[in-house]
Motif scaffolding. Structure first.
Motif, short mmCIF file in Angstrom:
data_model
loop_
_atom_site.label_atom_id
_atom_site.label_comp_id
_atom_site.label_asym_id
_atom_site.label_seq_id
_atom_site.Cartn_x
_atom_site.Cartn_y
_atom_site.Cartn_z
N UNK A 1 32.08 42.77 66.89
CA UNK A 1 32.02 42.23 65.54
C UNK A 1 33.37 42.47 64.88
N UNK A 2 33.66 41.71 63.84
CA UNK A 2 34.90 41.88 63.09
C UNK A 2 34.55 42.09 61.62
N UNK A 3 34.98 43.23 61.10
CA UNK A 3 34.81 43.56 59.69
C UNK A 3 36.20 43.67 59.08
N UNK A 4 36.44 42.97 58.02
CA UNK A 4 37.76 42.96 57.40
C UNK A 4 37.74 43.84 56.14
N UNK B 1 38.70 43.33 50.76
CA UNK B 1 38.81 42.00 50.19
C UNK B 1 38.04 41.98 48.88
N UNK B 2 38.74 41.75 47.78
CA UNK B 2 38.10 41.86 46.48
C UNK B 2 38.04 40.56 45.68
N UNK B 3 38.76 39.53 46.10
CA UNK B 3 38.72 38.29 45.32
C UNK B 3 38.01 37.19 46.09
N UNK B 4 37.43 36.28 45.37
CA UNK B 4 36.58 35.23 45.95
C UNK B 4 37.36 34.34 46.92
N UNK B 5 38.57 33.93 46.57
CA UNK B 5 39.33 33.03 47.43
C UNK B 5 39.58 33.66 48.81
N UNK B 6 39.96 34.93 48.82
CA UNK B 6 40.22 35.61 50.09
C UNK B 6 38.92 35.84 50.85
N UNK B 7 37.84 36.12 50.13
CA UNK B 7 36.54 36.25 50.80
C UNK B 7 36.15 34.96 51.49
N UNK B 8 36.35 33.84 50.79
CA UNK B 8 36.03 32.54 51.39
C UNK B 8 36.84 32.31 52.66
N UNK B 9 38.12 32.67 52.61
CA UNK B 9 38.98 32.52 53.78
C UNK B 9 38.48 33.37 54.94
N UNK B 10 38.15 34.62 54.66
CA UNK B 10 37.66 35.52 55.71
C UNK B 10 36.35 35.00 56.31
N UNK C 1 35.19 33.48 60.27
CA UNK C 1 34.07 33.93 61.08
C UNK C 1 33.86 35.44 61.11
N UNK C 2 34.42 36.17 60.15
CA UNK C 2 34.21 37.62 60.15
C UNK C 2 32.72 37.92 60.00
N UNK C 3 32.33 39.08 60.51
CA UNK C 3 30.93 39.49 60.48
C UNK C 3 30.63 40.43 59.31
N UNK C 4 31.67 41.04 58.76
CA UNK C 4 31.48 41.96 57.65
C UNK C 4 32.73 42.02 56.80
N UNK C 5 32.54 42.36 55.53
CA UNK C 5 33.65 42.46 54.59
C UNK C 5 33.51 43.76 53.81
N UNK C 6 34.55 44.58 53.86
CA UNK C 6 34.61 45.75 52.99
C UNK C 6 35.19 45.27 51.66
N UNK C 7 34.49 45.56 50.56
CA UNK C 7 34.92 45.10 49.25
C UNK C 7 34.52 46.09 48.17
#
Length: 130
Positions: free
Chosen positions: A95-98, A101-110, A114-120
Motif C-alpha cells: 500500500x502507499x500512504x502519503x 497533505x493538508x490542502x484539497x487540491x493536493x489531496x485530489x492529486x494524491x 491511487x494512494x491508499x492512505x493520506x496522513x493529514x
C-alpha cells in the motif's frame, strides 16, 4: 515499552493495515523491524522523502520493501517528482500512504495517483475529497 502499553490496552490486534486502529510509522526502518518482531500483528508504514542511499533508495527504485513494512509512505513532494512510484509499490504488493497533505487540491492529486492512505492534519477536508 510501547508494545507493552498497547498490549495492556488491547490495541495489538485491532485489525490489519486497512482496519487497525493503530499504525506504527517511522522514518527509521530498523525501528519498524523491531516493532514487527515484538508485535507481528501491528501494521507498519515506512516514512521517507527522496531517498539518496541505503535500502530506502533500493526500495524506491524497485518498488520492493522489507517484509516488516506493510505500507510505503513517501512524502507528497516525491510523488509529484515521480508519480509512477505509486504504481511500482502497488506492483510489489505494498500500500502507499502519503504524508502530510493538508490542502484539497493536493489531496485530489494524491487520490488520482491511487494512494491508499493520506496522513493529514485536516481529516474533514480529506473526507470531503474522498
Amino acid at each position: 515499552m510501547l508494545v507493552e502499553v498497547l498490549r495492556r490496552k488491547g490495541l495489538l490486534d485491532t485489525g490489519d493495515l486497512h482496519t487497525s486502529t493503530i499504525l506504527m510509522q517511522s522514518f527509521d526502518a530498523a525501528s519498524l523491524e523491531r516493532i514487527k518482531a515484538l508485535a507481528p500483528s501491528l501494521p507498519t508504514a515506512f516514512l521517507f522523502a527522496v531517498p539518496t542511499s541505503g535500502p530506502a533508495l533500493l526500495w524506491y527504485l524497485t518498488g520492493s520493501g522489507a517484509d516488516y513494512i506493510d505500507a510505503m509512505a513517501p512524502n507528497m513532494a516525491l510523488l509529484q517528482l515521480d508519480p509512477l512510484v505509486v504504481q511500482r509499490f502497488h506492483a510489489a504488493g505494498h500500500d502507499v500512504h502519503v504524508w502530510t497533505v493538508n490542502d484539497r487540491e493536493t489531496m485530489d492529486t494524491a487520490l488520482e495517483m491511487g494512494v491508499d492512505g493520506v496522513f493529514t492534519n485536516n481529516p474533514d477536508v480529506l473526507r470531503a475529497a474522498i
